[in-house]
Design a protein around this motif. Structure first.
Motif, mmCIF file in Angstrom:
data_model
loop_
_atom_site.group_PDB
_atom_site.id
_atom_site.type_symbol
_atom_site.label_atom_id
_atom_site.label_comp_id
_atom_site.label_asym_id
_atom_site.label_seq_id
_atom_site.Cartn_x
_atom_site.Cartn_y
_atom_site.Cartn_z
ATOM 1 N N ASP A 202 -21.299 -16.312 6.969
ATOM 2 C CA ASP A 202 -21.206 -16.658 8.395
ATOM 3 C C ASP A 202 -22.319 -15.991 9.190
ATOM 4 O OD1 ASP A 202 -18.979 -18.165 7.856
ATOM 5 O OD2 ASP A 202 -17.538 -16.656 8.540
ATOM 6 N N TYR A 205 -25.618 -17.685 8.378
ATOM 7 C CA TYR A 205 -25.675 -19.024 8.977
ATOM 8 C C TYR A 205 -25.969 -18.921 10.476
ATOM 9 C CZ TYR A 205 -24.308 -23.673 10.566
ATOM 10 O OH TYR A 205 -24.316 -24.915 11.155
ATOM 11 N N GLU A 279 -28.197 -27.913 11.992
ATOM 12 C CA GLU A 279 -27.230 -27.469 10.988
ATOM 13 C C GLU A 279 -27.777 -27.637 9.578
ATOM 14 O OE1 GLU A 279 -23.704 -29.661 11.758
ATOM 15 O OE2 GLU A 279 -23.289 -28.661 13.667
ATOM 16 N N ALA A 282 -30.404 -25.035 8.933
ATOM 17 C CA ALA A 282 -29.763 -23.722 8.808
ATOM 18 C C ALA A 282 -29.080 -23.571 7.451
ATOM 19 C CB ALA A 282 -28.745 -23.520 9.931
ATOM 20 N N LYS A 283 -28.424 -24.627 6.994
ATOM 21 C CA LYS A 283 -27.772 -24.581 5.677
ATOM 22 C C LYS A 283 -28.801 -24.384 4.563
ATOM 23 C CE LYS A 283 -23.746 -27.384 6.922
ATOM 24 N NZ LYS A 283 -23.060 -28.691 6.771
ATOM 25 N N VAL A 286 -29.731 -20.777 4.460
ATOM 26 C CA VAL A 286 -28.697 -19.958 3.826
ATOM 27 C C VAL A 286 -28.799 -20.062 2.304
ATOM 28 C CG1 VAL A 286 -26.205 -19.646 3.486
ATOM 29 C CG2 VAL A 286 -27.110 -20.065 5.786
#
Length: 332
Positions: A202, A205, A279, A282-283, A286
């Motif tokens: 979390d 992310y 998103e 960002a994924k 990660v």
């Protein structure tokens, strides 16, 4: 007043490892009572520790021990390299490591409560040495590994970095050493990606989302500045705008135009960023973080190519796996 002899001072010194003058002064204060003198030296250590509680202990030494299927890693910290290199400090680290592998305590607090060879606890011996050196000492780290096969690596050049790796079975020494060195140098956060806690995922992310937004906004600002004929690197901060205006690299009019573009384009782009795109990027960040930060997915430093750790292990023994590791660096 008791007659304090050199032999008395030496006797107390052997009992406490304190300095000669500290021992003499403690015996004088205790009027020759050895037990009181020992308590005085201990209290001095507590006093010094309390006064220097806010000091950093970034120097020190790391030591490890392996016995059968058990291994330990300990780090004793101090304030200066001068103290860390003394024979007394090194002997204390060795003694603590010996106690740790013998007793194999569950955690740091349990190790502090373990008895040393002289009958005193680890915590009290550290306090005594604190009083002797006048520096803050602390048991910075204690970790243990239980596994069928264990290997350790200590960076002897600095003495401040060490790793302990457990395997599910015996592996060749060169592979075991390579993996231990990998852990020491690359500081993985886990063995496998799935080992990472939700809290870490979390956090990463959230960082990735903010970084992605910042980069997309900055990209739009740079494009607008270039279109206006202004070099983005000349106006990337207020300080640069002022200094580059003074140097004549940009005109006062361009400086004001740049400020307007940065504000308006930045606000407009930030308000219109497509959430799905942010998103997805960002994924991806990660996943890149997990690949770079988990042991089995990292590029194996000893391979010299793009081979990752799990493939390097499988190449030697397909059944071999890392089941646990511990690492400490006093320089981190």
């Amino acid at each position: 007043m008791a007659n304090i002899t050199a032999a008395d001072v030496m006797k107390l010194r052997k009992m406490t490892s304190a300095g000669m003058m500290d021992c003499k002064n403690a015996l004088i204060e205790a009027d020759g009572d050895f037990q009181k003198a020992v308590d005085i030296i201990r209290e001095k250590g507590k006093l010094v520790a309390a006064k220097r509680a806010d000091r950093e202990t970034s120097e020190g030494a790391v030591e490890s021990r392996i016995h059968g299927n058990k291994g330990i890693l300990v780090a004793l910290g101090c304030e200066t390299d001068f103290v860390a290199r003394t024979e007394g400090f090194q002997a204390l680290v060795q003694s603590i490591a010996d106690v740790a592998i013998k007793e194999f305590p569950a955690d740091t607090d349990a190790l502090k409560a373990c008895k040393m060879a002289n009958g005193e606890t680890v915590e009290k011996e550290i306090e005594v040495f604190t009083g002797k050196t006048g520096e803050k000492l602390s048991l910075v780290y204690y970790g243990r590994v239980e596994a069928p096969f264990i290997y350790t690596y200590l960076h002897k050049l600095t003495g401040k970095l060490g790793a302990l790796v457990g395997f599910n079975k015996e592996v060749p020494e060169d592979l075991a050493k390579g993996i231990a060195m990998q852990v020491a140098s690359m500081n993985p956060i886990g063995i496998y990606p799935e080992d990472c806690s939700q809290e870490i995922l979390d956090r990463e992310y959230k960082v990735a989302v903010e970084k992605t937004k910042e980069e997309l906004v900055q990209k739009a600002i740079d494009a607008a500045l270039n279109k206006a004929g202004i070099n983005p690197s000349h106006v990337d901060s207020e300080a640069h705008i002022d200094s580059n205006t003074a140097k004549g690299w940009i005109t006062p009019e361009q400086a004001e135009q740049a400020r307007t573009i940065i504000k308006t384009v930045g606000e407009e782009k930030a308000a219109s960023l497509p959430a799905p795109m942010v998103e997805n990027i960002a994924k991806g960040r990660v996943q890149k973080f997990l690949k770079e930060s988990t042991l089995t997915e990292q590029e194996y430093q000893m391979a010299g190519d793009k081979t990752i750790v799990k493939d390097a292990i499988a190449k030697v023994d397909k059944e071999a796996k890392v089941v646990d590791f511990k690492r400490i660096s006093l320089s981190d």
